[in-house]
Every structure is written in structure tokens, then in C-alpha cells.
Design a protein around this motif. Structure first.
Motif, PDB file in Angstrom:
ATOM      1  N   ARG A  92       0.826  -1.205   0.000  1.00  0.00           N
ATOM      2  CA  ARG A  92       0.000   0.000   0.000  1.00  0.00           C
ATOM      3  C   ARG A  92       0.867   1.264   0.000  1.00  0.00           C
ATOM      4  NH1 ARG A  92      -2.960  -1.507   3.727  1.00  0.00           N
ATOM      5  NH2 ARG A  92      -2.004  -0.456   5.510  1.00  0.00           N
ATOM      6  N   TRP A  93       1.965   1.244   0.735  1.00  0.00           N
ATOM      7  CA  TRP A  93       2.866   2.407   0.770  1.00  0.00           C
ATOM      8  C   TRP A  93       3.522   2.644  -0.591  1.00  0.00           C
ATOM      9  CZ3 TRP A  93       8.220   2.543   0.042  1.00  0.00           C
ATOM     10  CH2 TRP A  93       8.841   3.752   0.364  1.00  0.00           C
ATOM     11  N   VAL A  94       3.906   1.570  -1.269  1.00  0.00           N
ATOM     12  CA  VAL A  94       4.510   1.721  -2.604  1.00  0.00           C
ATOM     13  C   VAL A  94       3.521   2.377  -3.559  1.00  0.00           C
ATOM     14  CG1 VAL A  94       5.353   0.447  -4.609  1.00  0.00           C
ATOM     15  CG2 VAL A  94       6.157  -0.165  -2.316  1.00  0.00           C
ATOM     16  N   GLU A  95       2.264   1.933  -3.538  1.00  0.00           N
ATOM     17  CA  GLU A  95       1.267   2.476  -4.462  1.00  0.00           C
ATOM     18  C   GLU A  95       0.863   3.906  -4.113  1.00  0.00           C
ATOM     19  OE1 GLU A  95      -1.886  -0.290  -4.152  1.00  0.00           O
ATOM     20  OE2 GLU A  95      -0.854  -1.906  -5.253  1.00  0.00           O
ATOM     21  N   GLU A  96       0.726   4.193  -2.814  1.00  0.00           N
ATOM     22  CA  GLU A  96       0.173   5.488  -2.409  1.00  0.00           C
ATOM     23  C   GLU A  96       1.230   6.547  -2.131  1.00  0.00           C
ATOM     24  OE1 GLU A  96      -2.256   4.694   0.960  1.00  0.00           O
ATOM     25  OE2 GLU A  96      -3.716   3.457  -0.157  1.00  0.00           O
ATOM     26  N   VAL A  97       2.457   6.141  -1.869  1.00  0.00           N
ATOM     27  CA  VAL A  97       3.497   7.106  -1.508  1.00  0.00           C
ATOM     28  C   VAL A  97       4.663   7.061  -2.487  1.00  0.00           C
ATOM     29  CG1 VAL A  97       5.103   7.867   0.291  1.00  0.00           C
ATOM     30  CG2 VAL A  97       2.851   6.976   0.923  1.00  0.00           C
ATOM     31  N   ALA A  98       5.336   5.906  -2.565  1.00  0.00           N
ATOM     32  CA  ALA A  98       6.563   5.827  -3.354  1.00  0.00           C
ATOM     33  C   ALA A  98       6.323   6.089  -4.836  1.00  0.00           C
ATOM     34  CB  ALA A  98       7.218   4.456  -3.154  1.00  0.00           C
ATOM     35  N   HIS A  99       5.239   5.558  -5.397  1.00  0.00           N
ATOM     36  CA  HIS A  99       4.983   5.733  -6.830  1.00  0.00           C
ATOM     37  C   HIS A  99       4.251   7.034  -7.136  1.00  0.00           C
ATOM     38  CE1 HIS A  99       5.541   1.307  -8.305  1.00  0.00           C
ATOM     39  NE2 HIS A  99       6.620   1.830  -7.764  1.00  0.00           N
ATOM     40  N   GLN A 100       3.906   7.811  -6.118  1.00  0.00           N
ATOM     41  CA  GLN A 100       3.262   9.102  -6.364  1.00  0.00           C
ATOM     42  C   GLN A 100       4.247  10.264  -6.282  1.00  0.00           C
ATOM     43  OE1 GLN A 100       0.227   9.069  -7.564  1.00  0.00           O
ATOM     44  NE2 GLN A 100       0.335   6.828  -7.258  1.00  0.00           N
ATOM     45  N   ARG A 101       5.497   9.991  -5.954  1.00  0.00           N
ATOM     46  CA  ARG A 101       6.499  11.060  -5.923  1.00  0.00           C
ATOM     47  C   ARG A 101       7.007  11.321  -7.334  1.00  0.00           C
ATOM     48  NH1 ARG A 101       9.538   6.457  -5.289  1.00  0.00           N
ATOM     49  NH2 ARG A 101      11.744   6.544  -5.876  1.00  0.00           N
ATOM     50  N   ARG A 102       7.637  12.459  -7.533  1.00  0.00           N
ATOM     51  CA  ARG A 102       8.170  12.799  -8.850  1.00  0.00           C
ATOM     52  C   ARG A 102       9.430  11.988  -9.134  1.00  0.00           C
ATOM     53  NH1 ARG A 102       5.899  17.377 -11.004  1.00  0.00           N
ATOM     54  NH2 ARG A 102       4.611  18.597  -9.578  1.00  0.00           N
ATOM     55  N   VAL A 103       9.646  11.688 -10.408  1.00  0.00           N
ATOM     56  CA  VAL A 103      10.846  10.948 -10.797  1.00  0.00           C
ATOM     57  C   VAL A 103      12.057  11.849 -10.573  1.00  0.00           C
ATOM     58  CG1 VAL A 103      12.048   9.788 -12.676  1.00  0.00           C
ATOM     59  CG2 VAL A 103       9.549   9.643 -12.513  1.00  0.00           C
ATOM     60  N   PRO A 104      13.053  11.424  -9.807  1.00  0.00           N
ATOM     61  CA  PRO A 104      14.229  12.266  -9.568  1.00  0.00           C
ATOM     62  C   PRO A 104      14.944  12.611 -10.866  1.00  0.00           C
ATOM     63  CG  PRO A 104      14.169  10.426  -8.027  1.00  0.00           C
ATOM     64  CD  PRO A 104      13.103  10.172  -9.048  1.00  0.00           C
ATOM     65  N   GLY A 105      15.223  13.895 -11.046  1.00  0.00           N
ATOM     66  CA  GLY A 105      15.953  14.346 -12.219  1.00  0.00           C
ATOM     67  C   GLY A 105      15.147  14.444 -13.497  1.00  0.00           C
ATOM     68  N   ASP A 106      13.838  14.213 -13.438  1.00  0.00           N
ATOM     69  CA  ASP A 106      12.994  14.282 -14.638  1.00  0.00           C
ATOM     70  C   ASP A 106      12.446  15.696 -14.774  1.00  0.00           C
ATOM     71  OD1 ASP A 106      11.403  13.887 -16.784  1.00  0.00           O
ATOM     72  OD2 ASP A 106      10.172  12.305 -15.912  1.00  0.00           O
ATOM     73  N   ALA A 107      12.838  16.385 -15.842  1.00  0.00           N
ATOM     74  CA  ALA A 107      12.422  17.778 -16.038  1.00  0.00           C
ATOM     75  C   ALA A 107      10.937  17.897 -16.348  1.00  0.00           C
ATOM     76  CB  ALA A 107      13.239  18.411 -17.163  1.00  0.00           C
ATOM     77  N   SER A 108      10.300  16.820 -16.810  1.00  0.00           N
ATOM     78  CA  SER A 108       8.886  16.903 -17.167  1.00  0.00           C
ATOM     79  C   SER A 108       7.968  16.900 -15.952  1.00  0.00           C
ATOM     80  CB  SER A 108       8.512  15.739 -18.091  1.00  0.00           C
ATOM     81  OG  SER A 108       8.656  14.493 -17.412  1.00  0.00           O
ATOM     82  N   GLY A 109       8.482  16.524 -14.796  1.00  0.00           N
ATOM     83  CA  GLY A 109       7.661  16.522 -13.592  1.00  0.00           C
ATOM     84  C   GLY A 109       6.730  15.326 -13.471  1.00  0.00           C
TER      85      GLY A 109
END
Length: 431
Positions: free
Chosen positions: A262-279
Motif C-alpha cells: 500500500r505504501w509503494v502504491e500510495e506514496v513511493a509511486h506518487q512522488r516525482r521521478v528524480p531528475g525528470d524535467a517533465s515533472g
């Protein structure tokens, strides 16, 4: 004793500014004798190295400098014995002071950010999360982590240990959760991956090669002592440790894995990709990367524990800290143990040269699973709740019977994991 700078200041204040000795002494907080000595016409000794007093180490400094240039981390004790063997008459302290002064410092190393194409690479590693109490046993809690290099999508799952079977189960479950297989997997030099290594000559573990052939990926160990080459999974483990595991309570392995998913789906995968300029978020990047992953095979890789087993005088076989009962006729006979996360099976094959296994047809009998000395993950799942209709036992044994916890002996048919002629006896403990 005053320095040259203070002496020059005293002479400038007296001769150029006309200050008296007492005023100079009060201003510079010096004794008047010190000021008078500085104003005397005595010559000043030069600090030129040509006038320096030679030392007994002097003839050996070139040797020490050259040795340190070739071996920057060589200790002063070793250098002392080396110059001593060449005739140095002095002591160790002088060598140590000189080595401390001239040893070359570490050179700063520059690192470049690694970027990977979609579906090209994932990084894999274990994270250790201390000990947990399972029943009356203390077990090691480890987390398998796989991170896609492009989207930073992750799969993580906790296991009670870091066995080869757990390692392969993590791969199989990660590929199914992510919806495909990356073309290459970057590992540390784990014993589960690399058995031997001499430079670029690598002897891989045969089970890893079996998984690579089944899922069509390329295993790629990073260079020894170069953990920076798999920094994405290292940072992900630290992120999981700080953001998920810290100050978290859970009730068993299944509970912590449900919370983790649940944490992976709701927290980890909802953060922005590090270093991705598109956001983009990690979940959005994963959706774009998933079509470029290799397709899953028709069947997952078998990851059950498969090992030989045998009992002693008593009709029990010990596995993962638990005792599993077998028919009396199989005592001291070679068996094959097959264990999954939920089932332990004991297989016995009787050839023509061996006596037939007692009992024909299907027989049902009571089986005792002893958990005195430790509780495996299977026993933990089986014994969390009392078995209906069974009294409690003070001896620490859980007595299993009935349709949900039965042990069956079948003759004349082979189990799904045994390919051999003759009759096969299957003692199955299903939790």
C-alpha cells in the motif's frame, strides 16, 4: 621567542613611528626585555632550508617519497622497517612524523549520473531490517528490492532471511508486479549471484543463470567495492527505511508486506521521478516504460525449496526449525523435501530393488508439527490461530488434522515435482 612578523612590527613602531619601548610593550602585550631584544642589532637567522640542520633521516627521505608515491596507503611502521633494513640508525617517531607530513592525500573522484533507457535496466539488492520475533523464535527480517532504472518504479517484499529461494521469489513476484522484465539486472557481488570472480571472469550461480534463461534478462554484477554503480537501489532502500519502516508496527510477515504494498502504491509511486524535467510521477513513468519491458513467459519460474531429507530413529523430518511427521515405513529412508511458502511436501520413490512402501491406496493419519526450537514462516502462518476442535498442548507441538491440515500418503502416483518410475509416497503438510 617571537616571530619575524612581530619583530618587524616592533622595529617599525620604534624607528619609523618613534614609539618608546614601554608603549610598544603595552600595545603588543610583550615584556619590555623582549622589545629591547627585538630592537637590538643582532642578526636574524635565515629560514632558508640550506641552513637547516641535517637529520639522520635525511639520506632516506627520497626512498620514503618514492615508496609512498607507489603505495600511498603504506603504513609508517612498514616504512620504518624498510629504511631500518637499509641502515637507518634513528627511531620510529621521526619516520612517523615525516610520513605524516609528506604522505599524498586522497584524490577527489568525480562521478557522472547514470541514465538508462526505458526497459533497459533494473537494480536489485537486499536490505537488512534487524530481527523480529516469530512465535518463540527470533528471525532475520530482510527486504528484497528491485528498482527500474528509468522510471524508478520499485518492487519490495519482506522475507524471513536471504535464502536463494527467497531471492528468486522476489524476482518472480517483482516481474509480475511490474508487468514485464528489464533487459538487464545490475547486482552487487552477492553470493546468491556470483560464486567466484577474477576481474571480468565471473562464475555465476547456476540458479541465477536458470532465472536469466527463463526470463531472458542479462545478469550484470557491478565492479567490486563500487556500490555507487547501483546507487538507485541503495537510495531506494534508504528511502524505504526512513519513510516506511521507521516507527512502524505490524503483526507478522503478511501484515508488513500488505502495508508495504500500500505504501509503494500510495506514496513511493506518487512522488516525482528524480531528475525528470517533465515533472512526471513514478507511476506515470512506469506506465510509459511498461510496454518496453520484455514480456513475461507463459509460466513463472519454480522457486520451491528442493532438497534431500531423511529422518533419524523417530518418524520426523526437520526443516527450517520445525519437525514434520512421516509414515513409519519411511523412517531412515532417503526422501525429497519440496517446500513453498504455504506447503511442505516429503516425496519418496521406491524402485524395484527396494521393499514396497507399507499401505496401499490413500491413507490419512494424524501429523504433529513440532515448533519447540524455532518457527519457520510456514509454521508461523499455520499456527497463528488455534486449529478448530483441538485442545492446547503444553509440549509446544501443534497437532494437525482435518481437511485444512492433513497429511496424506498416496501410492502408485507421482507428485508434480518428481519424475521417476516406481511408486511414490507423498507426505503433504498443507497450511
Amino acid at each position: 621567542m617571537i616571530g619575524l612578523e612581530v619583530r618587524a612590527r616592533i622595529r617599525q613602531l620604534h624607528h619609523a613611528e618613534g614609539w618608546p619601548v614601554g608603549t610598544i610593550a603595552a600595545q603588543l602585550k610583550l615584556h619590555h626585555d623582549t622589545v629591547e631584544a627585538a630592537l637590538a642589532d643582532a642578526p636574524v637567522a635565515s629560514a632558508d632550508s640550506s641552513t637547516a640542520k641535517p637529520t639522520v633521516l635525511g639520506p632516506y627521505t627520497d626512498f620514503i617519497d618514492g615508496t609512498l608515491k607507489a603505495h600511498p596507503r603504506l603504513r609508517a611502521t612498514r616504512l620504518f622497517h624498510m629504511v631500518k633494513a637499509r641502515g637507518y640508525p634513528g627511531g620510529y617517531e621521526q619516520v612517523k612524523r615525516y610520513v605524516r607530513r609528506v604522505r599524498p592525500g586522497p584524490q577527489a573522484e568525480a562521478f557522472l549520473r547514470r541514465t538508462t533507457l526505458p526497459g533497459e535496466e533494473a537494480q536489485v539488492d537486499w536490505g537488512s531490517f534487524g530481527k523480529v520475533q516469530v512465535g518463540r523464535a527470533t528471525r532475520t527480517l530482510s527486504c528484497f528490492v528491485l528498482v527500474l532504472g528509468h522510471s524508478r518504479a520499485m518492487y519490495a517484499r519482506f522475507f524471513l532471511g536471504q535464502t536463494m529461494e527467497c531471492f528468486l521469489q522476489g524476482h518472480v513476484q517483482a516481474f509480475e508486479a511490474l508487468g514485464g522484465v528489464p533487459r538487464g539486472l545490475l547486482y552487487d557481488n552477492l553470493k546468491s549471484v556470483v560464486l567466484e570472480r577474477a576481474g571480468d571472469a565471473i562464475h555465476f550461480h547456476p540458479r541465477v543463470l536458470e532465472a536469466a534463461g527463463h526470463y531472458h534478462f542479462v545478469p550484470k554484477p557491478c565492479a567490486p567495492y563500487r556500490g555507487n554503480e547501483k546507487g538507485k537501489v541503495e537510495r531506494t532502500i534508504r528511502y524505504l527505511r526512513d519513510s516506511f519502516f521507521a516507527a512502524r508496527s505490524f503483526h507478522g510477515l503478511d501484515d508488513v508486506n500488505r502495508q508495504l504494498q500500500r505504501w509503494v502504491e500510495e506514496v513511493a509511486h506518487q512522488r516525482r521521478v528524480p531528475g525528470d524535467a517533465s515533472g512526471r510521477t513514478v507511476a506515470q513513468a512506469l506506465e510509459a516504460e511498461r510496454p518496453l519491458l520484455l514480456p513475461l513467459p507463459a509460466h513463472p519460474l519454480p522457486t520451491d525449496v528442493l532438497r534431500p531429507a531423511a529422518s533419524g530413529k523417530t518418524p520426523y523430518v526437520r526443516f527450517d526449525g520445525n519437525d514434520y511427521s512421516i509414515p513409519d515405513g519411511l523412517v531412515r529412508r532417503p526422501l525429497t523435501l519440496v517446500a513453498s511458502a504455504t506447503t511442505v511436501r516429503l516425496l519418496a520413490c521406491s524402485g524395484a530393488s527396494r521393499a514396497p512402501i507399507p499401505g496401499q491406496g490413500e491413507q490419512r493419519f494424524r501429523s504433529k508439527v513440532s515448533t519447540d526450537s524455532g518457527d519457520a514462516e510456514q509454521a508461523f502462518r499455520a499456527c497463528r490461530a488455534p486449529i478448530p476442535g483441538m485442545p492446547s498442548r503444553h509440549s509446544g507441538e501443534a497437532e494437525c488434522q482435518g481437511s485444512a491440515n492433513q497429511v496424506a500418503v498416496r501410492s502408485g502416483q507421482s507428485g508434480p515435482d518428481v519424475r521417476s518410475p516406481g511408486s511414490v509416497t507423498v507426505a503433504e503438510h498443507a497450511f
